[in-house]
Design a protein around this motif. Structure first.
Motif, PDB file in Angstrom:
ATOM      1  N   PHE A 460     -42.296 -29.345 -45.610  1.00 38.90           N
ATOM      2  CA  PHE A 460     -43.257 -29.945 -44.683  1.00 38.90           C
ATOM      3  C   PHE A 460     -42.754 -31.292 -44.180  1.00 38.90           C
ATOM      4  CE2 PHE A 460     -46.977 -32.534 -43.633  1.00 38.90           C
ATOM      5  CZ  PHE A 460     -47.657 -31.678 -42.766  1.00 38.90           C
ATOM      6  N   ASN A 461     -42.933 -31.528 -42.882  1.00 40.85           N
ATOM      7  CA  ASN A 461     -42.574 -32.768 -42.197  1.00 40.85           C
ATOM      8  C   ASN A 461     -41.067 -32.982 -42.070  1.00 40.85           C
ATOM      9  OD1 ASN A 461     -44.692 -34.015 -40.985  1.00 40.85           O
ATOM     10  ND2 ASN A 461     -44.790 -35.761 -42.378  1.00 40.85           N
ATOM     11  N   THR A 462     -40.281 -31.942 -42.233  1.00 45.10           N
ATOM     12  CA  THR A 462     -38.845 -32.050 -41.990  1.00 45.10           C
ATOM     13  C   THR A 462     -38.602 -32.289 -40.499  1.00 45.10           C
ATOM     14  OG1 THR A 462     -38.305 -30.555 -43.812  1.00 45.10           O
ATOM     15  CG2 THR A 462     -36.634 -30.828 -42.106  1.00 45.10           C
ATOM     16  N   SER A 463     -37.757 -33.268 -40.183  1.00 42.60           N
ATOM     17  CA  SER A 463     -37.355 -33.454 -38.781  1.00 42.60           C
ATOM     18  C   SER A 463     -36.110 -32.604 -38.536  1.00 42.60           C
ATOM     19  CB  SER A 463     -37.089 -34.925 -38.466  1.00 42.60           C
ATOM     20  OG  SER A 463     -36.082 -35.449 -39.303  1.00 42.60           O
ATOM     21  N   VAL A 464     -36.202 -31.786 -37.512  1.00 41.87           N
ATOM     22  CA  VAL A 464     -35.202 -30.749 -37.273  1.00 41.87           C
ATOM     23  C   VAL A 464     -34.475 -31.005 -35.956  1.00 41.87           C
ATOM     24  CG1 VAL A 464     -34.873 -28.272 -36.811  1.00 41.87           C
ATOM     25  CG2 VAL A 464     -36.504 -29.020 -38.561  1.00 41.87           C
ATOM     26  N   GLU A 465     -33.174 -30.830 -35.986  1.00 40.07           N
ATOM     27  CA  GLU A 465     -32.386 -30.756 -34.757  1.00 40.07           C
ATOM     28  C   GLU A 465     -31.734 -29.381 -34.711  1.00 40.07           C
ATOM     29  OE1 GLU A 465     -29.806 -34.067 -33.166  1.00 40.07           O
ATOM     30  OE2 GLU A 465     -28.228 -32.594 -33.660  1.00 40.07           O
ATOM     31  N   LEU A 466     -31.953 -28.690 -33.618  1.00 40.92           N
ATOM     32  CA  LEU A 466     -31.419 -27.343 -33.463  1.00 40.92           C
ATOM     33  C   LEU A 466     -30.631 -27.255 -32.168  1.00 40.92           C
ATOM     34  CD1 LEU A 466     -31.240 -24.249 -33.985  1.00 40.92           C
ATOM     35  CD2 LEU A 466     -33.482 -24.053 -32.890  1.00 40.92           C
ATOM     36  N   VAL A 467     -29.391 -26.831 -32.283  1.00 43.70           N
ATOM     37  CA  VAL A 467     -28.568 -26.535 -31.111  1.00 43.70           C
ATOM     38  C   VAL A 467     -28.494 -25.023 -30.960  1.00 43.70           C
ATOM     39  CG1 VAL A 467     -26.290 -26.704 -30.057  1.00 43.70           C
ATOM     40  CG2 VAL A 467     -27.216 -28.650 -31.335  1.00 43.70           C
ATOM     41  N   MET A 468     -28.859 -24.525 -29.776  1.00 47.91           N
ATOM     42  CA  MET A 468     -28.789 -23.090 -29.486  1.00 47.91           C
ATOM     43  C   MET A 468     -27.688 -22.855 -28.466  1.00 47.91           C
ATOM     44  SD  MET A 468     -32.833 -22.030 -29.509  1.00 47.91           S
ATOM     45  CE  MET A 468     -33.421 -23.439 -28.567  1.00 47.91           C
ATOM     46  N   GLN A 469     -26.748 -22.003 -28.842  1.00 45.90           N
ATOM     47  CA  GLN A 469     -25.527 -21.769 -28.080  1.00 45.90           C
ATOM     48  C   GLN A 469     -25.509 -20.349 -27.533  1.00 45.90           C
ATOM     49  OE1 GLN A 469     -22.243 -23.747 -27.746  1.00 45.90           O
ATOM     50  NE2 GLN A 469     -22.198 -22.128 -26.189  1.00 45.90           N
ATOM     51  N   ASP A 470     -25.434 -20.219 -26.207  1.00 48.04           N
ATOM     52  CA  ASP A 470     -25.263 -18.905 -25.601  1.00 48.04           C
ATOM     53  C   ASP A 470     -23.857 -18.389 -25.929  1.00 48.04           C
ATOM     54  OD1 ASP A 470     -25.783 -16.639 -23.970  1.00 48.04           O
ATOM     55  OD2 ASP A 470     -24.776 -17.590 -22.268  1.00 48.04           O
ATOM     56  N   THR A 471     -23.701 -17.069 -25.971  1.00 42.89           N
ATOM     57  CA  THR A 471     -22.381 -16.482 -26.208  1.00 42.89           C
ATOM     58  C   THR A 471     -22.004 -15.565 -25.048  1.00 42.89           C
ATOM     59  OG1 THR A 471     -22.988 -14.412 -27.327  1.00 42.89           O
ATOM     60  CG2 THR A 471     -22.964 -16.424 -28.665  1.00 42.89           C
ATOM     61  N   SER A 472     -20.714 -15.291 -24.938  1.00 50.22           N
ATOM     62  CA  SER A 472     -20.197 -14.443 -23.858  1.00 50.22           C
ATOM     63  C   SER A 472     -20.153 -12.978 -24.255  1.00 50.22           C
ATOM     64  CB  SER A 472     -18.798 -14.912 -23.451  1.00 50.22           C
ATOM     65  OG  SER A 472     -17.916 -14.866 -24.570  1.00 50.22           O
ATOM     66  N   ILE A 473     -20.622 -12.644 -25.451  1.00 50.79           N
ATOM     67  CA  ILE A 473     -20.607 -11.248 -25.890  1.00 50.79           C
ATOM     68  C   ILE A 473     -21.505 -10.432 -24.948  1.00 50.79           C
ATOM     69  CG2 ILE A 473     -21.204  -9.660 -27.769  1.00 50.79           C
ATOM     70  CD1 ILE A 473     -20.561 -11.886 -29.725  1.00 50.79           C
ATOM     71  N   LEU A 474     -20.915  -9.467 -24.290  1.00 54.12           N
ATOM     72  CA  LEU A 474     -21.584  -8.623 -23.281  1.00 54.12           C
ATOM     73  C   LEU A 474     -22.048  -9.436 -22.072  1.00 54.12           C
ATOM     74  CD1 LEU A 474     -23.684  -6.132 -25.456  1.00 54.12           C
ATOM     75  CD2 LEU A 474     -21.276  -6.026 -24.802  1.00 54.12           C
ATOM     76  N   GLY A 475     -21.454 -10.612 -21.877  1.00 54.88           N
ATOM     77  CA  GLY A 475     -21.739 -11.417 -20.687  1.00 54.88           C
ATOM     78  C   GLY A 475     -22.635 -12.603 -20.972  1.00 54.88           C
ATOM     79  N   ILE A 476     -22.312 -13.739 -20.332  1.00 58.95           N
ATOM     80  CA  ILE A 476     -23.153 -14.923 -20.501  1.00 58.95           C
ATOM     81  C   ILE A 476     -24.482 -14.697 -19.790  1.00 58.95           C
ATOM     82  CG2 ILE A 476     -21.199 -16.492 -20.763  1.00 58.95           C
ATOM     83  CD1 ILE A 476     -21.741 -17.395 -17.846  1.00 58.95           C
ATOM     84  N   GLU A 477     -25.526 -15.321 -20.317  1.00 59.14           N
ATOM     85  CA  GLU A 477     -26.859 -15.106 -19.765  1.00 59.14           C
ATOM     86  C   GLU A 477     -27.776 -16.228 -20.228  1.00 59.14           C
ATOM     87  OE1 GLU A 477     -30.113 -11.421 -19.516  1.00 59.14           O
ATOM     88  OE2 GLU A 477     -28.202 -11.165 -20.556  1.00 59.14           O
TER      89      GLU A 477
END
Length: 578
Positions: A460-477
């Motif tokens: 509880f109350n954890t401060s989170v940093e999340l990086v979400m990375q698109d991939t080229s598998i079957l095409g970038i989107e």
């Protein structure tokens, strides 16, 4: 006698004032009845039976004020299981009312009733509700309008009035459940939609649909508040009104620094409030409103059609205010090319929180835990004795950190609350890819993903940093990712592979936009921060329904805090059972 009357009047005014203050502080309870029922609807010269709420398509608008309690009694009268998600509502400690089937609840079966109860806490603006099981949200959706507390003005010039909310949708001539079930059986991509809609209407650019056109009536010299909602299943959309400007003032029920555009982009799951300024004098013309997809995948694999509505002016010199004058000229807006990623980037980077004393941007400045998720497509092997229509004879799949989430046959939140998790899920979702690769470069030869039911546990109350990375598998989107139970701050984004050494220096920690759904750029990355201050199990998934179906989804397990006010409330007595 006069003094007695004056004294009585004073007391009455005092009591009225006190009552108003109590209502402002505590809100009221608003009750809604949602009956899930079938209805026959004709579009594009074809009639089909669809699932609706109260026989309406789109469904009824839910209106409340900040601080109100909302009780929605949902009774299922159809043969299909049902659940409703209140998209963007924080659901503080009330995860049982969040709605995604097999995540926070078992679905409501035929003949059953469930009352969703939640409080609207520190939110005002536009959100929406929709079915959250299979593809039923293609017809089961509606607007949520959250007004500010009584007496609290908008932080922008007050509009003359509000227009009817505009909800973008998608329409298939065939039954959507048959479409998705067929696709899953053969491992291929489901058929694309036959039309887009504005408030359920395809408009004049589609076959046999001129009579099914949404129209907005306005007066000259006024400014209107227009609420936009993208309820389309699988498409991000450009939107424009011919010869008019739109001033963006809010996204996802959070105020932003106003900026003016002629065209905006809105992803599935997102909402945008704009101020529409009309012409100073009667223009003697009508104006098309267009919406059309933004996509980086090849044409033919998505519905590249255009939905049109019409903005029409009331003629001060006309005795009739109801008839549509077809004789007037009509202007068309110019929309970007379908794959104009530069336009999308320029638009999204303009979004900034107000960051004022009244509406601060509470961005976590320190980070307790950092995560890196790959977001993209993949494949699964074709089962024996079966011919699959995915890439190279495989099945299409999608995954977060190469894990394609398999939903259990019971609710994850119930298992978490009772502690009976064995055989339901494991709290071992990977914090980063187990096998790093050049995410936006040449894809690896092995495109298979793993399957499982894994959660990521947070204190509880954890401060989170999340990086979400698109991939080229079957095409970038581009992937619009929606996080249930929280808002987050979009602190950075870019193209190519995320650079953990140099990119954080460019993060905006002062006034980043705050929202609940964000597009992971095609061939790029996005960084968000949020505070895990809401105990429960919270779904996070791509809001392109086809990708969610293929497994581009995961869930966060946020533990209780130490204080009573930091603990998940017990489940209500009428919770549906699996």
């Amino acid at each position: 006698m006069a003094m007695a009357i004056s004294s009585g009047l004073h007391c009455s005014l005092l009591m009225a004032t006190l009552t108003l203050l109590v209502v402002q502080a505590q809100g009221i309870t608003r009750h809604y009845d949602f009956n899930i029922q079938m209805a026959n609807v004709t579009r594009l010269c074809g009639t089909k039976s669809i699932v609706t709420v109260n026989g309406q398509f789109p469904g009824p608008e839910l209106t409340a004020r900040e601080g109100d309690r909302v009780h929605v009694r949902v009774t299922n009268h159809v043969a299909h299981n049902m659940s409703i998600h209140w998209h963007g509502i924080r659901q503080m400690r009330t995860g049982w009312a969040d709605g995604p089937a097999y995540v926070t609840q078992c679905p409501i079966q035929k003949g059953q009733t469930y009352v969703y109860k939640f409080t609207i806490t520190a939110q005002r603006g536009t959100l929406w509700w929709h079915a959250h099981i299979s593809w039923f949200r293609s017809t089961v959706y509606g607007a949520i309008v959250i007004l500010p507390k009584l007496g609290v003005p908008y932080p922008f010039p007050a509009p003359h009035k509000e227009l009817t909310p505009v909800i973008f949708g998608e329409w298939w001539l065939s039954d959507t459940e048959a479409i998705v079930n067929t696709a899953l059986k053969v491992g291929g991509a489901p058929n694309i939609s036959d039309a887009f809609t504005i408030n359920g209407l395809p408009g004049p650019l589609y076959n046999c649909s001129a009579k099914d056109t949404f129209k907005l009536k306005v007066e000259p010299g006024k400014t209107y508040l227009l609420r936009l909602i993208n309820a389309a299943l699988n498409d991000e959309l450009f939107f424009s009104v011919a010869n008019h400007t739109l001033t963006v003032v809010e996204v996802d029920a959070v105020y932003v620094k106003p900026f003016t555009v002629r065209t905006l982009v809105i992803s599935p799951g997102q909402t945008t409030n704009v101020l529409l300024a009309t012409k100073p004098a009667y223009p003697g013309a009508n104006f098309y409103m267009f919406a059309r997809p933004y996509s980086t995948i090849r044409p033919g694999t998505f519905d590249n059609s255009t939905v049109a509505g019409i903005l029409e002016y009331r003629n001060p010199g006309s005795l009739s205010s109801s008839s549509f004058d077809k004789a007037l000229p009509i202007f068309k807006p110019m929309l970007p090319y379908f794959n104009d990623t530069n336009f999308v980037t320029n638009f999204t980077t303009k979004l900034r929180s107000l960051a004022t004393k009244q509406y601060p941007a509470a961005v976590p400045q320190a980070v307790d835990r950092r995560f890196f998720f790959t977001i993209g497509l993949g494949t699964l092997p074709c089962p024996k004795n079966m011919t699959c229509q995915g890439p190279n004879g495989t099945q299409f799949a999608a995954a977060v950190n190469n894990v394609s989430l398999v939903l259990p046959t019971t609710a994850l939140l119930q298992s978490h609350f009772t502690g009976l998790t064995s055989g339901v899920y494991a709290a071992n979702f990977p914090a980063m890819p187990l096998s790093p690769f050049n995410y936006t470069g040449t894809p690896p030869n092995n495109t298979h993903v793993a399957t499982g039911t894994k959660l990521l546990a947070l204190s509880f109350n954890t401060s989170v940093e999340l990086v979400m990375q698109d991939t080229s598998i079957l095409g970038i989107e581009s992937h619009p990712l929606h996080l249930h139970g929280f808002n987050f701050f979009v602190v950075g984004q870019g193209f190519g592979n995320y650079d953990a050494v140099n990119d954080p220096a460019k993060f905006n920690l002062v006034d980043p936009v705050e929202r609940n759904t964000v597009g992971v750029p095609a061939g790029g990355w996005v960084a968000i921060r949020f505070l895990a201050d809401n105990p429960g199990v919270w779904f996070m998934h791509c809001h392109l329904e086809v990708h969610t179906t293929w497994g581009l989804r995961m869930a966060w397990q946020v533990q209780d805090g130490s204080k009573p006010s930091q603990k998940l409330l017990p489940p209500p007595s009428d919770m549906p059972k699996c």
